[in-house]
Design a protein around this motif. Structure first.
Motif, mmCIF file in Angstrom:
data_model
loop_
_atom_site.group_PDB
_atom_site.id
_atom_site.type_symbol
_atom_site.label_atom_id
_atom_site.label_comp_id
_atom_site.label_asym_id
_atom_site.label_seq_id
_atom_site.Cartn_x
_atom_site.Cartn_y
_atom_site.Cartn_z
ATOM 1 N N ILE A 1 3.301 -18.764 7.409
ATOM 2 C CA ILE A 1 2.539 -17.828 7.980
ATOM 3 C C ILE A 1 2.610 -16.153 6.971
ATOM 4 N N ILE A 2 1.056 -16.099 6.450
ATOM 5 C CA ILE A 2 1.096 -15.000 5.868
ATOM 6 C C ILE A 2 1.128 -13.804 5.992
ATOM 7 N N GLU A 3 1.850 -12.743 5.878
ATOM 8 C CA GLU A 3 1.534 -11.035 7.196
ATOM 9 C C GLU A 3 1.226 -10.066 5.994
ATOM 10 N N THR A 4 -0.222 -9.697 5.754
ATOM 11 C CA THR A 4 -0.547 -8.857 4.972
ATOM 12 C C THR A 4 0.199 -7.234 5.621
ATOM 13 N N SER A 5 0.116 -6.177 4.632
ATOM 14 C CA SER A 5 0.429 -5.211 5.216
ATOM 15 C C SER A 5 -0.507 -4.431 6.533
ATOM 16 N N LEU A 6 -0.267 -3.410 6.901
ATOM 17 C CA LEU A 6 -0.308 -2.415 7.407
ATOM 18 C C LEU A 6 -0.926 -1.352 6.177
ATOM 19 N N ARG A 7 -2.665 -1.020 6.490
ATOM 20 C CA ARG A 7 -3.789 -0.252 5.838
ATOM 21 C C ARG A 7 -4.696 0.777 6.384
ATOM 22 N N ILE A 8 -4.992 1.143 6.030
ATOM 23 C CA ILE A 8 -6.146 2.663 6.697
ATOM 24 C C ILE A 8 -7.601 1.814 6.158
ATOM 25 N N PHE B 1 0.606 -0.951 0.085
ATOM 26 C CA PHE B 1 -0.186 0.563 0.082
ATOM 27 C C PHE B 1 1.352 1.054 0.123
ATOM 28 N N GLU B 2 0.243 2.148 -0.598
ATOM 29 C CA GLU B 2 0.314 3.714 -0.677
ATOM 30 C C GLU B 2 0.157 4.749 -0.102
ATOM 31 N N PHE B 3 0.417 6.128 0.072
ATOM 32 C CA PHE B 3 -0.419 6.111 1.172
ATOM 33 C C PHE B 3 0.033 8.183 0.223
ATOM 34 N N PRO B 4 -0.691 8.448 -1.023
ATOM 35 C CA PRO B 4 -0.443 9.748 -1.562
ATOM 36 C C PRO B 4 -1.191 10.662 -0.961
ATOM 37 N N PHE B 5 -0.777 11.851 -0.739
ATOM 38 C CA PHE B 5 -1.786 13.356 -0.110
ATOM 39 C C PHE B 5 -1.719 14.199 -0.966
ATOM 40 N N CYS C 1 -12.001 8.808 10.524
ATOM 41 C CA CYS C 1 -12.695 9.388 11.052
ATOM 42 C C CYS C 1 -12.848 10.814 12.322
ATOM 43 N N ASN C 2 -13.156 12.026 11.717
ATOM 44 C CA ASN C 2 -12.397 13.365 12.734
ATOM 45 C C ASN C 2 -10.985 13.163 13.641
ATOM 46 N N GLY C 3 -10.354 12.622 12.559
ATOM 47 C CA GLY C 3 -8.754 12.995 12.995
ATOM 48 C C GLY C 3 -8.134 11.738 13.383
ATOM 49 N N LEU C 4 -9.598 10.524 13.466
ATOM 50 C CA LEU C 4 -8.024 9.358 14.204
ATOM 51 C C LEU C 4 -8.730 8.632 12.651
ATOM 52 N N LEU C 5 -7.054 7.823 12.812
ATOM 53 C CA LEU C 5 -7.185 6.447 11.327
ATOM 54 C C LEU C 5 -7.884 5.218 11.897
ATOM 55 N N CYS C 6 -8.194 4.351 11.285
ATOM 56 C CA CYS C 6 -8.747 2.629 11.582
ATOM 57 C C CYS C 6 -7.693 2.158 11.014
ATOM 58 N N CYS C 7 -7.038 1.578 11.681
ATOM 59 C CA CYS C 7 -5.582 0.519 10.474
ATOM 60 C C CYS C 7 -5.407 -1.174 10.939
ATOM 61 N N THR C 8 -5.821 -1.818 9.929
ATOM 62 C CA THR C 8 -5.571 -3.816 9.694
ATOM 63 C C THR C 8 -4.693 -3.803 9.964
ATOM 64 N N ARG C 9 -4.225 -4.898 9.999
ATOM 65 C CA ARG C 9 -3.674 -5.581 8.760
ATOM 66 C C ARG C 9 -3.923 -7.888 9.499
ATOM 67 N N ILE C 10 -3.871 -8.573 8.570
ATOM 68 C CA ILE C 10 -3.670 -10.113 8.706
ATOM 69 C C ILE C 10 -3.050 -10.784 9.215
ATOM 70 N N THR C 11 -2.246 -11.521 9.933
ATOM 71 C CA THR C 11 -1.961 -12.556 10.275
ATOM 72 C C THR C 11 -2.864 -13.668 9.870
ATOM 73 N N ALA C 12 -1.438 -14.396 9.217
ATOM 74 C CA ALA C 12 -2.647 -16.455 8.966
ATOM 75 C C ALA C 12 -1.670 -17.198 8.513
ATOM 76 N N GLN C 13 -2.040 -18.152 9.338
ATOM 77 C CA GLN C 13 -1.263 -19.840 9.556
ATOM 78 C C GLN C 13 -1.519 -20.711 8.525
ATOM 79 N N THR C 14 -1.456 -20.728 8.094
ATOM 80 C CA THR C 14 -1.416 -21.362 6.812
ATOM 81 C C THR C 14 -1.341 -22.977 5.967
ATOM 82 N N SER C 15 -0.554 -23.036 7.189
ATOM 83 C CA SER C 15 0.539 -24.463 7.260
ATOM 84 C C SER C 15 -1.130 -25.653 7.971
#
Length: 459
Positions: free
Chosen positions: A143-150, A104-108, A154-168
């Protein structure tokens, strides 16, 4: 001459004698102000956020005062105009190259002081989400590690998530990490796993459809809520969703009384999987989260957080049995806006504003896109396919009492701002060809847009 010299010396001495006490008095007054928390607070409350962040380094006392939640609360109540300096445009890339490539990239894009938009690092709030240490992205397992994303702003705060999955293991073990980040103060908070959602699944997204923030800094500046909508992948009924809420007031998750709920329209009886509306986070306005329908197989709804109820969201009337295609729903300065066109008139953009009592949408502007289309002849509007060559990014006023702007992304390259009052437009950002992305309904390379508002809110 001697007498004159003595007189001058006397005047000089007198003048010097008068200045010294004044200077001492001034110095003493500054010291008193600096040491008087009440007076100092009143002065600091009048300053812009940028100055306050700099003044944190003056002393431990100033740092403690400006960082205090009570100060942040009063500052919010006193400075509730909520300027919107710009937008984060989150670019999602398909996995390619080495595993540690950024996904992910975050151009402003600046909405205020556009002259800085082409300056390297000129006032950009963030370039990467480095507030938490995240392992390099890995799609190959075990183990799959996704990047952090927005996910949501909401009014100055960002909610961010990422996923970790153990596929074995089959079924795989999935962990959905949720964070709230204040890009102004650089503070962040991570949330514990849900006690309600089963994390053992055969699907990477773990049934989670959207994560949204509910934060009203005027009514409740001391706390906020995270709302997660998810599907039970083992549920027989495919159109049922669950809502769980994390409140910073209780520091715990709870299952909403509205769970489970359905988005299946009352007039539509065929079974099916209808999850498109919740592919994105909700729009927080009027104490509720709103989702607009992306297809005839589902209903538009809003979640009343205080009443803990999911309610149908009314839509504008359809004239002459035509069909609405909605391209944008968003909030700005206590207004909820909806942008769409009729299939019979795809070049006419209709802009609506919702009544606060949900009695209906008022048509406030009707925009003919002919001028924009003529300016960008390479833009072909294929409204009957999944690809769009124009995307609405923002609608509203970046500053108090300014005219409304419609911000559009053209051909995934140019960002233009259209002044609805002056009926004039200008280009405010141009993407580097290397970062161009396709706008589509698919999940692979879709751009997300998030408002940036300066805030001292504590997370």
């Amino acid at each position: 001459m001697s007498s004159s010299g003595s007189k001058n010396d006397s005047q000089s001495s007198s003048s010097s004698g008068m200045n010294l006490p004044i200077e001492n008095s001034s110095s003493l007054s500054s010291t008193q102000v600096a040491n008087n928390s009440d007076i100092l607070t009143q002065i600091l409350l009048c300053l812009p956020v940028k100055s306050l962040l700099i003044f944190k380094s003056v002393s431990k006392n100033w740092f403690s005062l400006i960082s205090d939640s009570y100060f942040a609360k009063n500052y919010t109540l006193r400075n509730s105009s909520f300027k919107i300096p710009g937008l984060f445009i989150e670019i999602l890339r398909r996995p390619s190259g080495p595993p540690d490539d950024p996904e992910f990239e975050f151009p402003f894009v600046f909405l205020i002081n556009n002259e800085h938009s082409n300056t390297v690092g000129g006032g950009v709030p963030l370039k990467t989400l480095d507030f938490v240490e995240v392992p390099p992205r890995n799609w190959e397992g075990p183990i799959i590690e996704t990047s952090l994303r927005i996910n949501h702003s909401c009014n100055g705060l960002l909610c961010c998530t990422r996923i970790t999955a153990q596929t074995s293991k089959q079924p795989c073990l999935v962990t959905y990490h949720i964070y709230v980040y204040n890009p102004t103060t650089k503070q962040s908070k991570s949330f514990p796993p849900s006690p309600f959602r089963d994390i053992v699944t055969d699907r990477l997204w773990n049934g989670v459809r959207s994560v949204s923030l509910a934060f009203d800094p005027v009514k409740a500046p001391d706390h906020y809520q995270v709302i997660c909508i998810w599907k039970d992948l083992g549920e027989i009924e495919p159109d049922l969703y669950n809502i769980e809420i994390y409140s910073t007031k209780t520091n715990s998750w709870r299952l909403s009384a509205a769970s489970p709920f359905s988005t299946l329209p009352l007039s539509f009886s065929r079974p099916g999987v209808f999850w498109h509306s919740f592919f994105r986070s909700g729009v927080f306005w009027n104490g509720c989260l709103h989702w607009i329908s992306t297809g005839e197989n589902e209903a538009s709804v809003y979640f009343d957080i205080e009443q803990d109820l999911v309610k149908p969201l009314p839509l504008p009337d359809v004239p002459n049995d035509d069909v609405w295609v909605f391209t944008y729903i968003g909030d700005c300065r206590n207004h909820l806006y909806l942008v769409g066109f009729l299939e019979s008139c795809p070049r006419d953009y209709n802009i609506f504003e919702m009544e606060t009592d949900y009695s209906g949408w008022n048509l406030i502007y009707k925009l003919d896109l002919e001028r924009i289309i003529n300016a960008y002849p390479e833009m072909v509007l294929h409204f009957n396919t999944v690809e769009y060559h124009m995307l609405v990014l923002f609608l509203g006023e970046a500053e108090e009492k300014s005219s409304k702007k419609l911000v559009l992304l053209i051909n995934a390259a140019q960002v233009i701002s259209y002044d609805l009052k002056e009926m004039a437009y200008k280009e405010i950002y141009h993407f580097d060809p290397k970062t161009r992305f396709t706008m589509s309904r698919g999940s692979g390379t879709r751009g997300y847009v998030h408002q940036y508002i300066e805030s001292l809110a504590c997370v």
